[in-house]
Design an enzyme around this catalytic site. Structure first.
Site, short mmCIF file in Angstrom:
data_model
loop_
_atom_site.label_atom_id
_atom_site.label_comp_id
_atom_site.label_asym_id
_atom_site.label_seq_id
_atom_site.Cartn_x
_atom_site.Cartn_y
_atom_site.Cartn_z
NE ARG A 183 41.57 34.28 49.11
CZ ARG A 183 41.55 35.18 48.17
NH1 ARG A 183 41.48 36.54 48.07
NH2 ARG A 183 41.55 34.69 46.96
N PRO A 184 46.74 33.63 49.90
CG PRO A 184 47.50 31.71 48.58
CD PRO A 184 46.89 32.13 49.93
CB SER A 242 34.43 43.26 35.96
OG SER A 242 33.54 43.42 37.32
N GLY A 260 45.32 35.62 44.02
CA GLY A 260 45.14 34.88 42.85
C GLY A 260 45.96 35.54 41.75
CG ASP A 297 30.70 43.49 34.64
OD1 ASP A 297 30.69 43.97 35.95
OD2 ASP A 297 31.03 42.27 34.27
CG ASP A 332 30.76 45.71 38.78
OD1 ASP A 332 29.40 45.79 38.42
OD2 ASP A 332 31.46 44.71 38.89
CG ASN A 347 32.80 41.75 45.69
OD1 ASN A 347 31.38 41.13 45.42
ND2 ASN A 347 33.66 40.83 45.35
#
Length: 544
Positions: free
Chosen positions: A497-498, A64, A500, A278, A276, A372
């Site tokens: 937020r953590p 991507s 990923g 892809d 983007d 996004n």
């Protein structure tokens, strides 16, 4: 399963020692040279999944918006949706198994998922334009072949095109033809029918500059150009002939840096967009007469589409329930506009397209976009059937015409997944039908200034969140601290937020002000609170 053949082929795709990867929302994604064994094993997994569900499965080789040196892979389920969460776990187990454990892991997956190993298996394979993609795609095919699966290699396609093809195949052509020509014909026919009804407008209204991120989107748009009506004047930039994929260009670059991509010459008030790598994300932008850059992200795309669909649904006078699905990253101004001005229900879910898609399926018409630029619109089977019936049989001219426009919209939208080409055509059709300029679209509401930051921590797992990631549950005292900070500013909001993928905590803050000062100040204060309460690493965050 032939154990000897499996052993022989697996040895040709050895797993690097000590490498451990996790299948997430984006599938597997890392440096291309580390992925050969993963690709082979995802070929194996695709065969097992196909046998388990009795349908064609897709395997897309792409990373991507990541740099060109990276690559990745994601599996596509029968109706073009993302891989079922229970199989994400199997994907992780299979990718991380040592060579000698491979056969055992396959046997365990077959037992747990009730896979009949004697059934036929069918897999569609596609890839993006990265230099590593062709070889890695062949590794997927090796995996499919060793377990006796059938495959169709589509070669170079956008990610959404492969999702589309898988859905077409498994609906016996009801969704469309499982060919690139079928995709081009279906979308261009619907688009042409829509813009036939446009008030005549100048050439500038149809002119669009597209930054293709030096990726697959340029190739596929070039193929699709002959299908477009002559009034559509698209100009492709960053087409992959000169520069590297996603380098200083593409939707992610434009969204994150809030500036135009390299390689595109923007005149004042000229409509531009970026895909983007892809071609599953899209953002729009323009420069005003004073040279200021204006970004039109996923929130504004969702709003434009919602305004248009709500008008049409009002005209057909059917009790169809419409909603918009967002994440915590959606700008507060967009949520307020949708709920208070447009009177459309808004639902917030956890970050990740699969969460938005799943929630959107609960409504007759579900619009979802991440900020996004990744998103689409879903129509329930009942809503689609009713709309098509009205377009054929409704006696009232106004209702029938509105139903026909909705029907063309259904055909133009790629409902399997966010699709930059499809979304671009939807946006262009709406702007033309409503006679809107890019500035008028931008002026529907004004975004609150916002800031995204990262805080390095020793262990991101100390942060746990609830309420669709909008509130911090741990560590103790953090949410109270954030509430106090947010209370100092007007129309303010912040959450943490953590990540990923890395040991950082992501911070989002927005606040009302003429400039960015309040949003920047709030983001810095929230970052310090995270650093102090969640075990920050390195130097404390500095003021912006």
């Amino acid at each position: 399963m032939d154990p000897e053949a499996l052993k022989k082929y697996s040895a040709l795709h050895p797993k690097p020692a000590g490498l451990s990867l996790q299948y997430g929302t984006a599938g597997f994604r890392t440096r291309a040279e580390q992925l050969d064994h993963v690709m082979f094993r995802m070929g194996l997994l695709a065969v097992l999944r196909s046998r388990a569900v009795g349908a064609t499965i897709g395997v897309m080789v792409t990373a991507s918006h990541n740099p060109e040196e990276d690559n990745g892979v994601k599996l596509i389920d029968p109706l073009g949706e993302m891989l079922h969460p229970s199989w994400e776990e199997y994907a992780t187990q299979l990718a991380n198994a040592e060579e000698q454990e491979l056969q055992q892991v396959i046997t365990e997956i077959c037992q747990k998922a009730a896979v009949n190993q004697h059934k036929d298996a069918s897999v569609f394979v596609g890839r993006d334009t990265r230099p590593s993609s062709e070889k890695l795609s062949q590794s997927v095919i090796d995996g499919i072949s060793v377990l006796g699966g059938q495959y169709h290699d589509y070669g170079l396609v956008t990610t959404p095109q492969l999702h589309y093809m898988v859905c077409c195949q498994n609906t016996q052509g009801q969704y469309g033809k499982a060919t690139l020509e079928g995709y081009y014909e279906k979308l261009s026919k619907a688009f042409t029918e829509l813009i036939k009804q446009c008030p005549s407008s100048g050439e500038s209204q149809r002119r669009l500059k597209i930054d293709c991120a030096n990726g697959i989107g340029a190739l596929k748009l070039s193929e699709m150009k002959p299908y477009f009506p002559k009034e559509v004047l698209i100009h492709l930039y960053n087409d992959g002939t000169k520069e590297k994929l996603n380098h200083l260009c593409g939707a992610d670059f434009v969204k994150v840096h809030q500036e135009p991509p390299r390689g595109i010459d923007m005149k004042p008030n000229e409509r531009c967009c970026s895909f983007d790598g892809d071609a599953d994300r899209i953002v729009y932008y323009y420069k005003d007469a004073a040279g200021r850059f204006h970004l039109i992200d996923g929130d504004k795309i969702a709003t434009l589409i919602s305004i248009f669909l709500k008008e049409l649904l009002g005209k057909v006078e059917q009790p169809l329930k419409m909603a918009v699905v967002q994440t915590a990253y959606a700008n507060g101004s967009s949520t307020r506009y949708l709920e208070e001005t447009l009177k459309v229900p808004v639902h917030c879910v956890k970050t990740g397209v699969k969460h938005l898609h799943h929630k959107a399926q609960e409504f007759d018409v579900g619009v979802y976009f991440e900020a996004n630029g990744h998103g689409t619109v879903l129509f329930s089977k009942a809503a689609e059937s009713k709309i098509r019936q009205l377009a054929r049989e409704e006696k009232d001219d106004k209702k029938r015409e509105a139903a026909k426009v909705l029907e063309h919209m259904i055909d133009l939208i790629n409902q399997t997944v966010g699709d930059a080409i499809s979304d671009m055509l939807v946006i262009e059709a709406i702007l033309a039908l409503k006679g809107l300029t890019v500035q008028q679209w931008d002026a529907i509401y004004t975004d609150l200034p916002n800031r995204l930051l990262k805080v390095q921590v020793a262990d991101r797992r100390v942060i746990a969140t609830g309420d669709a990631e909008r509130r911090a549950l741990t560590p103790a005292g953090l949410q109270e601290e954030l509430d106090g900070l947010v209370g100092k500013y007007r129309l303010a909001r912040a959450f943490v937020r953590p990540s990923g993928t890395e040991d950082v905590v992501r911070v989002y803050a927005e606040a009302d002000a003429q400039g960015r000062e309040n949003a920047d100040a709030l983001a810095h204060e929230v970052s310090l609170a995270v650093y102090n309460l969640a075990g920050g690493k390195g130097a404390p965050p500095q003021p912006i």
